[in-house]
Design a protein around this motif. Structure first.
Motif, PDB file in Angstrom:
ATOM      1  N   PHE A  96     -35.875 -46.712  10.790  1.00  0.00           N
ATOM      2  CA  PHE A  96     -37.206 -46.544  10.271  1.00  0.00           C
ATOM      3  C   PHE A  96     -37.891 -45.420  11.037  1.00  0.00           C
ATOM      4  O   PHE A  96     -37.981 -45.422  12.383  1.00  0.00           O
ATOM      5  N   GLN A  97     -38.481 -44.525  10.554  1.00  0.00           N
ATOM      6  CA  GLN A  97     -39.356 -43.230  11.069  1.00  0.00           C
ATOM      7  C   GLN A  97     -40.771 -43.832  11.401  1.00  0.00           C
ATOM      8  O   GLN A  97     -41.520 -43.826  10.319  1.00  0.00           O
ATOM      9  N   ALA A  98     -41.129 -44.484  12.644  1.00  0.00           N
ATOM     10  CA  ALA A  98     -42.429 -45.266  12.545  1.00  0.00           C
ATOM     11  C   ALA A  98     -43.759 -44.112  12.307  1.00  0.00           C
ATOM     12  O   ALA A  98     -44.633 -44.417  12.282  1.00  0.00           O
ATOM     13  N   ASN A  99     -43.273 -42.847  12.955  1.00  0.00           N
ATOM     14  CA  ASN A  99     -44.006 -41.743  12.548  1.00  0.00           C
ATOM     15  C   ASN A  99     -43.507 -40.434  12.420  1.00  0.00           C
ATOM     16  O   ASN A  99     -42.301 -40.329  12.639  1.00  0.00           O
ATOM     17  N   LEU A 100     -44.195 -39.439  11.828  1.00  0.00           N
ATOM     18  CA  LEU A 100     -43.621 -38.265  11.821  1.00  0.00           C
ATOM     19  C   LEU A 100     -44.238 -37.292  12.853  1.00  0.00           C
ATOM     20  O   LEU A 100     -44.504 -35.906  12.377  1.00  0.00           O
ATOM     21  N   ARG A 101     -44.567 -37.450  13.913  1.00  0.00           N
ATOM     22  CA  ARG A 101     -45.165 -36.612  14.823  1.00  0.00           C
ATOM     23  C   ARG A 101     -44.230 -36.648  15.950  1.00  0.00           C
ATOM     24  O   ARG A 101     -43.624 -37.301  16.260  1.00  0.00           O
ATOM     25  N   CYS A 102     -44.181 -35.429  16.624  1.00  0.00           N
ATOM     26  CA  CYS A 102     -43.293 -35.122  17.717  1.00  0.00           C
ATOM     27  C   CYS A 102     -43.906 -34.403  18.822  1.00  0.00           C
ATOM     28  O   CYS A 102     -44.774 -33.200  18.586  1.00  0.00           O
ATOM     29  N   PHE A 112     -33.541 -49.548  13.429  1.00  0.00           N
ATOM     30  CA  PHE A 112     -33.551 -48.472  14.517  1.00  0.00           C
ATOM     31  C   PHE A 112     -34.726 -47.988  14.235  1.00  0.00           C
ATOM     32  O   PHE A 112     -35.101 -47.240  13.354  1.00  0.00           O
ATOM     33  N   VAL A 113     -35.725 -47.904  15.117  1.00  0.00           N
ATOM     34  CA  VAL A 113     -37.133 -47.407  15.392  1.00  0.00           C
ATOM     35  C   VAL A 113     -37.023 -46.013  15.699  1.00  0.00           C
ATOM     36  O   VAL A 113     -36.868 -45.822  17.125  1.00  0.00           O
ATOM     37  N   GLN A 114     -37.496 -45.043  15.306  1.00  0.00           N
ATOM     38  CA  GLN A 114     -37.426 -43.698  15.647  1.00  0.00           C
ATOM     39  C   GLN A 114     -38.720 -42.851  15.281  1.00  0.00           C
ATOM     40  O   GLN A 114     -39.730 -43.597  14.755  1.00  0.00           O
ATOM     41  N   GLY A 115     -38.824 -41.614  15.155  1.00  0.00           N
ATOM     42  CA  GLY A 115     -39.870 -40.778  14.656  1.00  0.00           C
ATOM     43  C   GLY A 115     -39.239 -39.609  14.138  1.00  0.00           C
ATOM     44  O   GLY A 115     -38.021 -39.853  13.512  1.00  0.00           O
ATOM     45  N   SER A 134     -39.667 -29.814  19.852  1.00  0.00           N
ATOM     46  CA  SER A 134     -39.485 -29.049  18.762  1.00  0.00           C
ATOM     47  C   SER A 134     -37.664 -28.564  18.954  1.00  0.00           C
ATOM     48  O   SER A 134     -37.495 -27.692  19.111  1.00  0.00           O
ATOM     49  N   CYS A 135     -37.137 -29.770  18.526  1.00  0.00           N
ATOM     50  CA  CYS A 135     -35.434 -29.642  18.784  1.00  0.00           C
ATOM     51  C   CYS A 135     -34.874 -28.615  17.919  1.00  0.00           C
ATOM     52  O   CYS A 135     -35.169 -28.470  16.740  1.00  0.00           O
ATOM     53  N   GLY A 136     -33.926 -27.802  18.237  1.00  0.00           N
ATOM     54  CA  GLY A 136     -33.477 -26.740  17.451  1.00  0.00           C
ATOM     55  C   GLY A 136     -32.598 -27.132  16.199  1.00  0.00           C
ATOM     56  O   GLY A 136     -32.643 -26.575  15.235  1.00  0.00           O
ATOM     57  N   TYR A 137     -31.852 -28.714  16.540  1.00  0.00           N
ATOM     58  CA  TYR A 137     -31.146 -29.396  15.543  1.00  0.00           C
ATOM     59  C   TYR A 137     -31.946 -30.084  14.342  1.00  0.00           C
ATOM     60  O   TYR A 137     -31.358 -30.443  13.540  1.00  0.00           O
ATOM     61  N   CYS A 138     -33.471 -30.268  14.535  1.00  0.00           N
ATOM     62  CA  CYS A 138     -34.189 -31.150  13.752  1.00  0.00           C
ATOM     63  C   CYS A 138     -34.882 -30.285  12.846  1.00  0.00           C
ATOM     64  O   CYS A 138     -35.609 -29.493  12.996  1.00  0.00           O
ATOM     65  N   ASN A 139     -34.615 -30.854  11.448  1.00  0.00           N
ATOM     66  CA  ASN A 139     -35.316 -30.430  10.619  1.00  0.00           C
ATOM     67  C   ASN A 139     -36.319 -31.433   9.578  1.00  0.00           C
ATOM     68  O   ASN A 139     -36.766 -31.331   8.627  1.00  0.00           O
ATOM     69  N   LEU A 140     -36.662 -32.482  10.414  1.00  0.00           N
ATOM     70  CA  LEU A 140     -37.178 -33.444   9.850  1.00  0.00           C
ATOM     71  C   LEU A 140     -38.661 -32.732   9.519  1.00  0.00           C
ATOM     72  O   LEU A 140     -39.322 -32.016  10.488  1.00  0.00           O
ATOM     73  N   PRO A 141     -39.383 -33.307   8.481  1.00  0.00           N
ATOM     74  CA  PRO A 141     -40.954 -32.836   8.135  1.00  0.00           C
ATOM     75  C   PRO A 141     -41.837 -33.451   9.191  1.00  0.00           C
ATOM     76  O   PRO A 141     -42.562 -34.488   8.967  1.00  0.00           O
ATOM     77  N   LEU A 142     -41.886 -32.652  10.372  1.00  0.00           N
ATOM     78  CA  LEU A 142     -42.807 -33.425  11.618  1.00  0.00           C
ATOM     79  C   LEU A 142     -44.293 -32.530  11.652  1.00  0.00           C
ATOM     80  O   LEU A 142     -44.363 -31.486  11.448  1.00  0.00           O
ATOM     81  N   ASN A 143     -45.319 -33.272  12.259  1.00  0.00           N
ATOM     82  CA  ASN A 143     -46.257 -32.785  12.526  1.00  0.00           C
ATOM     83  C   ASN A 143     -47.055 -31.887  11.487  1.00  0.00           C
ATOM     84  O   ASN A 143     -47.563 -30.807  11.459  1.00  0.00           O
ATOM     85  N   VAL A 144     -46.898 -32.297  10.098  1.00  0.00           N
ATOM     86  CA  VAL A 144     -47.276 -31.776   8.874  1.00  0.00           C
ATOM     87  C   VAL A 144     -48.569 -32.692   8.164  1.00  0.00           C
ATOM     88  O   VAL A 144     -49.229 -32.502   7.222  1.00  0.00           O
ATOM     89  N   GLY A 145     -49.147 -33.935   9.254  1.00  0.00           N
ATOM     90  CA  GLY A 145     -50.063 -34.361   8.531  1.00  0.00           C
ATOM     91  C   GLY A 145     -49.997 -35.442   7.496  1.00  0.00           C
ATOM     92  O   GLY A 145     -50.844 -35.968   6.733  1.00  0.00           O
TER      93      GLY A 145
END
Length: 352
Positions: A50-56, A95-98, A59-70
Protein backbone atom coordinates in the motif's frame (compact mmCIF):
# COMPACT_ATOMS: atom_id res chain seq x y z
CA UNK A 1 -12.67 -16.56 11.32
CA UNK A 2 -13.05 -18.52 8.09
CA UNK A 3 -16.71 -17.62 7.95
CA UNK A 4 -15.81 -13.94 8.09
CA UNK A 5 -13.44 -14.35 5.16
CA UNK A 6 -16.27 -15.59 2.98
CA UNK A 7 -18.57 -12.68 3.73
CA UNK A 8 -19.22 -10.02 1.10
CA UNK A 9 -16.81 -7.10 1.13
CA UNK A 10 -19.33 -4.58 -0.16
CA UNK A 11 -18.90 -2.70 3.11
CA UNK A 12 -16.05 -0.96 1.28
CA UNK A 13 -18.71 1.15 -0.40
CA UNK A 14 -21.08 1.37 2.55
CA UNK A 15 -21.20 3.32 5.78
CA UNK A 16 -18.54 2.97 8.46
CA UNK A 17 -20.08 1.31 11.49
CA UNK A 18 -17.01 1.90 13.66
CA UNK A 19 -16.41 -1.77 14.47
CA UNK A 20 -13.32 -3.73 13.54
CA UNK A 21 -12.44 -7.30 14.46
CA UNK A 22 -9.83 -7.55 17.18
CA UNK A 23 -10.07 -3.91 18.28
CA UNK A 24 -7.37 -3.18 20.82
CA UNK A 25 -5.49 -6.41 20.08
CA UNK A 26 -2.18 -6.78 18.29
CA UNK A 27 -2.47 -9.40 15.52
CA UNK A 28 0.16 -12.10 15.98
CA UNK A 29 1.81 -13.70 12.97
CA UNK A 30 0.11 -17.01 13.77
CA UNK A 31 -3.34 -15.40 13.98
CA UNK A 32 -2.71 -13.49 10.77
CA UNK A 33 -1.73 -16.67 8.91
CA UNK A 34 -4.68 -18.61 10.33
CA UNK A 35 -7.07 -15.84 9.39
CA UNK A 36 -5.78 -15.93 5.83
CA UNK A 37 -5.62 -19.71 5.53
CA UNK A 38 -8.49 -19.86 3.05
CA UNK A 39 -6.72 -17.35 0.83
CA UNK A 40 -3.54 -19.42 0.93
CA UNK A 41 -5.46 -22.50 -0.16
CA UNK A 42 -7.33 -20.67 -2.93
CA UNK A 43 -4.29 -18.61 -4.03
CA UNK A 44 -6.04 -15.37 -3.22
CA UNK A 45 -4.22 -12.23 -2.06
CA UNK A 46 -2.89 -12.29 1.48
CA UNK A 47 -0.56 -9.28 1.20
CA UNK A 48 -1.20 -5.72 0.05
CA UNK A 49 1.61 -3.33 -0.85
CA UNK A 50 0.00 0.00 0.00
CA UNK A 51 1.36 3.36 -1.09
CA UNK A 52 0.06 5.55 1.72
CA UNK A 53 1.09 8.63 -0.21
CA UNK A 54 2.81 9.63 -3.44
CA UNK A 55 5.05 12.30 -2.00
CA UNK A 56 8.76 11.88 -1.30
CA UNK A 57 11.69 13.89 0.03
CA UNK A 58 14.19 11.83 -1.98
CA UNK A 59 14.71 11.49 -5.71
CA UNK A 60 16.19 8.01 -6.08
CA UNK A 61 17.81 7.20 -9.39
CA UNK A 62 16.08 3.82 -9.65
CA UNK A 63 12.54 4.99 -8.79
CA UNK A 64 10.00 5.89 -11.46
CA UNK A 65 6.89 6.01 -9.28
CA UNK A 66 4.64 9.01 -10.08
CA UNK A 67 5.72 11.09 -7.07
CA UNK A 68 5.10 14.71 -6.10
CA UNK A 69 2.62 15.35 -8.90
CA UNK A 70 -0.44 16.26 -6.81
CA UNK A 71 -2.41 13.03 -7.27
CA UNK A 72 -5.39 12.31 -4.99
CA UNK A 73 -4.63 10.48 -1.76
CA UNK A 74 -7.40 8.62 0.04
CA UNK A 75 -8.48 10.07 3.36
CA UNK A 76 -7.97 8.17 6.57
CA UNK A 77 -11.68 7.31 6.60
CA UNK A 78 -11.55 5.98 3.03
CA UNK A 79 -8.49 3.90 3.83
CA UNK A 80 -10.24 2.45 6.88
CA UNK A 81 -13.30 1.41 4.86
CA UNK A 82 -11.22 -0.05 2.05
CA UNK A 83 -9.03 -2.13 4.34
CA UNK A 84 -11.94 -3.33 6.46
CA UNK A 85 -13.28 -4.89 3.27
CA UNK A 86 -9.89 -6.31 2.34
CA UNK A 87 -9.63 -7.93 5.76
CA UNK A 88 -13.00 -9.59 5.27
CA UNK A 89 -11.72 -10.91 1.96
CA UNK A 90 -8.81 -12.55 3.79
CA UNK A 91 -5.88 -10.17 3.41
CA UNK A 92 -3.78 -10.13 6.56
CA UNK A 93 -0.46 -8.41 5.77
CA UNK A 94 0.24 -4.87 4.58
CA UNK A 95 3.53 -3.33 3.49
CA UNK A 96 2.97 0.41 3.97
CA UNK A 97 5.20 2.58 1.80
CA UNK A 98 5.17 5.72 -0.32
CA UNK A 99 6.69 7.90 -1.63
CA UNK A 100 7.95 8.52 1.85
CA UNK A 101 5.06 7.52 4.14
CA UNK A 102 6.28 9.61 7.09
CA UNK A 103 5.43 12.73 5.10
CA UNK A 104 1.78 11.86 5.70
CA UNK A 105 0.75 13.64 8.91
CA UNK A 106 -2.04 11.19 9.78
CA UNK A 107 0.12 8.11 9.16
CA UNK A 108 0.10 6.92 12.78
CA UNK A 109 -3.70 7.16 12.90
CA UNK A 110 -3.88 5.14 9.66
CA UNK A 111 -1.55 2.49 11.05
CA UNK A 112 -3.60 2.29 14.24
CA UNK A 113 -6.77 1.72 12.21
CA UNK A 114 -5.09 -1.03 10.20
CA UNK A 115 -3.86 -2.78 13.35
CA UNK A 116 -7.33 -2.55 14.90
CA UNK A 117 -8.83 -4.09 11.78
CA UNK A 118 -6.42 -7.00 12.20
CA UNK A 119 -3.49 -6.46 9.84
CA UNK A 120 0.16 -7.34 10.41
CA UNK A 121 2.09 -4.24 9.28
CA UNK A 122 5.53 -3.51 7.89
CA UNK A 123 6.37 0.16 7.35
CA UNK A 124 8.89 0.88 4.58
CA UNK A 125 10.65 4.24 4.98
CA UNK A 126 13.85 6.01 4.03
CA UNK A 127 14.35 6.76 7.73
CA UNK A 128 14.89 10.49 7.38
CA UNK A 129 11.84 11.56 9.39
CA UNK A 130 12.01 9.27 12.41
CA UNK A 131 11.58 10.86 15.84
CA UNK A 132 11.59 9.35 19.34
CA UNK A 133 7.83 9.86 19.60
CA UNK A 134 7.15 8.16 16.25
CA UNK A 135 9.40 5.24 17.13
CA UNK A 136 7.52 4.70 20.39
CA UNK A 137 4.17 4.85 18.59
CA UNK A 138 5.33 2.29 16.01
CA UNK A 139 6.55 -0.01 18.76
CA UNK A 140 3.26 0.28 20.65
CA UNK A 141 1.44 -0.75 17.46
CA UNK A 142 3.81 -3.73 16.89
CA UNK A 143 4.79 -2.36 13.48
CA UNK A 144 7.77 -3.97 11.74
CA UNK A 145 10.11 -1.39 10.23
CA UNK A 146 12.13 -1.57 7.03
CA UNK A 147 14.68 1.22 6.56
CA UNK A 148 16.36 1.85 3.20
CA UNK A 149 20.13 2.35 3.32
CA UNK A 150 22.34 1.60 0.33
CA UNK A 151 25.63 3.14 1.44
CA UNK A 152 27.48 4.59 4.41
CA UNK A 153 29.25 7.16 2.22
CA UNK A 154 27.62 10.59 2.21
CA UNK A 155 28.54 11.47 -1.39
CA UNK A 156 27.38 8.09 -2.70
CA UNK A 157 24.13 8.40 -0.77
CA UNK A 158 23.38 11.73 -2.42
CA UNK A 159 24.20 10.32 -5.86
CA UNK A 160 21.87 7.34 -5.36
CA UNK A 161 19.06 9.05 -3.46
CA UNK A 162 19.22 12.52 -4.99
CA UNK A 163 19.36 14.19 -1.57
CA UNK A 164 22.02 14.78 1.08
CA UNK A 165 20.24 12.93 3.89
CA UNK A 166 22.61 10.24 5.17
CA UNK A 167 23.14 11.96 8.51
CA UNK A 168 19.38 12.14 9.06
CA UNK A 169 19.05 8.41 8.30
CA UNK A 170 21.87 7.48 10.69
CA UNK A 171 20.26 9.58 13.41
CA UNK A 172 16.98 7.76 12.79
CA UNK A 173 18.69 4.38 13.02
CA UNK A 174 20.16 5.38 16.37
CA UNK A 175 16.61 5.85 17.66
CA UNK A 176 15.88 2.21 16.81
CA UNK A 177 18.70 0.77 18.90
CA UNK A 178 16.27 -0.78 21.39
CA UNK A 179 13.28 -1.23 19.07
CA UNK A 180 11.50 -4.42 20.18
CA UNK A 181 9.70 -5.24 16.93
CA UNK A 182 11.23 -6.73 13.77
CA UNK A 183 13.47 -4.23 12.03
CA UNK A 184 15.01 -4.64 8.60
CA UNK A 185 17.63 -2.65 6.73
CA UNK A 186 17.24 -2.85 2.95
CA UNK A 187 20.23 -2.31 0.68
CA UNK A 188 19.74 -2.15 -3.10
CA UNK A 189 22.85 -3.16 -5.07
CA UNK A 190 23.82 -0.81 -7.89
CA UNK A 191 27.03 0.11 -9.69
CA UNK A 192 27.64 2.95 -7.24
CA UNK A 193 27.55 0.90 -4.03
CA UNK A 194 28.37 -2.69 -4.99
CA UNK A 195 31.86 -2.46 -3.47
CA UNK A 196 30.53 -1.70 0.03
CA UNK A 197 27.45 -3.90 0.37
CA UNK A 198 29.26 -6.16 2.84
CA UNK A 199 30.00 -3.13 5.02
CA UNK A 200 26.33 -2.13 4.99
CA UNK A 201 25.32 -5.69 5.97
CA UNK A 202 27.85 -5.67 8.83
CA UNK A 203 26.55 -2.25 9.93
CA UNK A 204 22.99 -3.59 9.95
CA UNK A 205 23.78 -6.70 11.97
CA UNK A 206 25.87 -4.80 14.53
CA UNK A 207 22.78 -2.70 15.25
CA UNK A 208 20.31 -5.56 15.43
CA UNK A 209 18.75 -5.12 11.96
CA UNK A 210 17.99 -7.97 9.59
CA UNK A 211 19.77 -7.08 6.32
CA UNK A 212 17.70 -7.42 3.13
CA UNK A 213 19.92 -7.16 0.04
CA UNK A 214 18.29 -6.85 -3.38
CA UNK A 215 19.37 -5.97 -6.90
CA UNK A 216 18.52 -2.74 -8.70
CA UNK A 217 15.91 -3.51 -11.39
CA UNK A 218 15.20 -1.45 -14.45
CA UNK A 219 12.66 -1.80 -17.22
CA UNK A 220 10.66 -4.53 -15.47
CA UNK A 221 7.25 -3.57 -16.79
CA UNK A 222 6.42 -0.16 -15.35
CA UNK A 223 8.89 -0.59 -12.49
CA UNK A 224 12.43 0.75 -12.30
CA UNK A 225 13.92 3.39 -14.56
CA UNK A 226 17.26 3.37 -16.30
CA UNK A 227 19.97 5.37 -14.58
CA UNK A 228 23.36 5.12 -16.27
CA UNK A 229 25.22 5.79 -13.01
CA UNK A 230 23.43 2.92 -11.24
CA UNK A 231 23.28 0.30 -14.02
CA UNK A 232 25.69 -2.59 -13.51
CA UNK A 233 27.17 -5.55 -15.31
CA UNK A 234 25.06 -8.50 -14.19
CA UNK A 235 28.02 -10.78 -13.61
CA UNK A 236 29.77 -8.24 -11.39
CA UNK A 237 26.59 -7.65 -9.42
CA UNK A 238 26.10 -11.40 -9.03
CA UNK A 239 29.52 -11.68 -7.39
CA UNK A 240 28.31 -9.33 -4.65
CA UNK A 241 25.53 -11.73 -3.66
CA UNK A 242 27.76 -14.78 -3.97
CA UNK A 243 30.29 -13.21 -1.59
CA UNK A 244 27.54 -12.59 0.96
CA UNK A 245 26.76 -16.30 0.97
CA UNK A 246 30.40 -17.42 0.91
CA UNK A 247 31.32 -15.20 3.84
CA UNK A 248 28.24 -16.30 5.79
CA UNK A 249 27.42 -12.73 6.82
CA UNK A 250 23.65 -13.06 6.35
CA UNK A 251 21.39 -14.42 9.08
CA UNK A 252 19.95 -17.90 8.48
CA UNK A 253 16.58 -18.42 6.88
CA UNK A 254 14.53 -16.61 4.28
CA UNK A 255 16.96 -13.74 3.65
CA UNK A 256 19.60 -16.20 2.45
CA UNK A 257 17.02 -17.74 0.15
CA UNK A 258 16.24 -14.28 -1.21
CA UNK A 259 19.95 -13.81 -1.89
CA UNK A 260 19.98 -17.08 -3.83
CA UNK A 261 17.03 -15.81 -5.87
CA UNK A 262 18.98 -12.65 -6.68
CA UNK A 263 21.91 -14.77 -7.88
CA UNK A 264 19.63 -16.86 -10.09
CA UNK A 265 17.96 -13.73 -11.49
CA UNK A 266 21.32 -12.11 -12.28
CA UNK A 267 22.38 -15.31 -14.06
CA UNK A 268 19.32 -14.99 -16.26
CA UNK A 269 17.65 -18.08 -14.79
CA UNK A 270 13.89 -18.33 -14.47
CA UNK A 271 12.47 -18.11 -10.98
CA UNK A 272 9.28 -19.72 -9.75
CA UNK A 273 6.11 -17.80 -10.70
CA UNK A 274 5.65 -14.54 -8.82
CA UNK A 275 2.80 -13.88 -6.42
CA UNK A 276 1.43 -10.83 -8.22
CA UNK A 277 -2.35 -10.99 -8.39
CA UNK A 278 -2.33 -14.34 -6.62
CA UNK A 279 -0.95 -13.90 -3.12
CA UNK A 280 -0.24 -10.16 -3.34
CA UNK A 281 -1.58 -6.95 -4.83
CA UNK A 282 -0.44 -3.33 -5.03
CA UNK A 283 -2.71 -0.45 -3.98
CA UNK A 284 -1.75 3.14 -4.69
CA UNK A 285 -2.65 6.17 -2.61
CA UNK A 286 -5.77 6.81 -4.69
CA UNK A 287 -7.14 3.28 -4.18
CA UNK A 288 -6.14 1.95 -7.60
CA UNK A 289 -5.23 -1.75 -7.65
CA UNK A 290 -2.58 -3.48 -9.76
CA UNK A 291 -1.15 -6.99 -9.53
CA UNK A 292 2.15 -5.32 -8.56
CA UNK A 293 3.95 -2.03 -9.03
CA UNK A 294 5.31 -3.14 -12.41
CA UNK A 295 1.88 -3.69 -14.01
CA UNK A 296 -1.00 -1.30 -14.85
CA UNK A 297 -3.91 -0.74 -12.49
CA UNK A 298 -7.18 -2.52 -13.28
CA UNK A 299 -9.70 -0.97 -10.88
CA UNK A 300 -10.29 1.26 -7.88
CA UNK A 301 -11.37 0.07 -4.43
CA UNK A 302 -13.48 3.18 -3.88
CA UNK A 303 -15.61 2.09 -6.81
CA UNK A 304 -15.42 -1.73 -6.92
CA UNK A 305 -14.88 -4.66 -4.59
CA UNK A 306 -11.58 -6.52 -4.65
CA UNK A 307 -13.26 -9.65 -6.01
CA UNK A 308 -14.57 -7.64 -8.95
CA UNK A 309 -11.17 -6.09 -9.57
CA UNK A 310 -9.39 -9.45 -9.40
CA UNK A 311 -11.74 -10.82 -12.04
CA UNK A 312 -10.36 -8.19 -14.45
CA UNK A 313 -6.73 -9.21 -14.06
CA UNK A 314 -4.96 -10.34 -17.18
CA UNK A 315 -3.35 -13.52 -15.86
CA UNK A 316 -1.49 -14.09 -19.12
CA UNK A 317 0.08 -10.62 -18.83
CA UNK A 318 1.20 -11.42 -15.27
CA UNK A 319 2.65 -14.75 -16.35
CA UNK A 320 4.42 -13.14 -19.30
CA UNK A 321 6.00 -10.54 -17.02
CA UNK A 322 7.10 -13.23 -14.56
CA UNK A 323 8.57 -15.44 -17.29
CA UNK A 324 10.28 -12.61 -19.14
CA UNK A 325 11.83 -10.73 -16.26
CA UNK A 326 12.13 -13.27 -13.43
CA UNK A 327 11.74 -10.19 -11.23
CA UNK A 328 12.69 -11.04 -7.65
CA UNK A 329 11.09 -8.13 -5.80
CA UNK A 330 10.64 -9.33 -2.26
CA UNK A 331 7.08 -8.03 -1.92
CA UNK A 332 6.03 -9.82 -5.12
CA UNK A 333 7.50 -13.21 -4.21
CA UNK A 334 7.71 -13.43 -0.45
CA UNK A 335 4.61 -15.52 0.24
CA UNK A 336 5.19 -18.03 -2.54
CA UNK A 337 8.85 -18.31 -1.59
CA UNK A 338 7.99 -18.91 2.07
CA UNK A 339 5.54 -21.64 1.09
CA UNK A 340 8.14 -23.29 -1.15
CA UNK A 341 10.88 -23.00 1.48
CA UNK A 342 9.14 -23.41 4.84
CA UNK A 343 12.27 -24.60 6.66
CA UNK A 344 14.20 -21.52 5.56
CA UNK A 345 11.29 -19.35 6.65
CA UNK A 346 11.21 -21.09 10.03
CA UNK A 347 14.93 -20.45 10.59
CA UNK A 348 14.62 -16.70 9.98
CA UNK A 349 15.52 -14.99 13.27
CA UNK A 350 12.41 -12.79 13.56
CA UNK A 351 10.37 -12.44 16.75
CA UNK A 352 6.94 -11.19 15.78
Amino acid sequence: MLIQIERSQHRILGEDNGHFPGRGERPSLQRALWGGLRNLILRRPLLAVFQANLRCNSSCGYCNLPLNVGRYEMSRQEIRKVFAGLNEYGLRFVFVQGGEPLLRRDLVDILQNLVEIGFHLTLITNGTKLTPHLVQQFEDLSVSLSISLDTLDRDKYERIRGADQLNAVLAGLDLLQHYRRPKFLTCIVSEINRDEVEDVVAFARQRGFLPVVGAYHWDVGLYGKQDAALMYDRQEARLVFERLLEQDVLPPGYLRQYTKDNIAWLRGEALKPCDAGSYSIAIDASGNVAPCLSLPTVGNLLESSLSEILSRLDRQEIQHCSDRSSCNRVDGRVIGSVLRHPIAAWKTPVTW
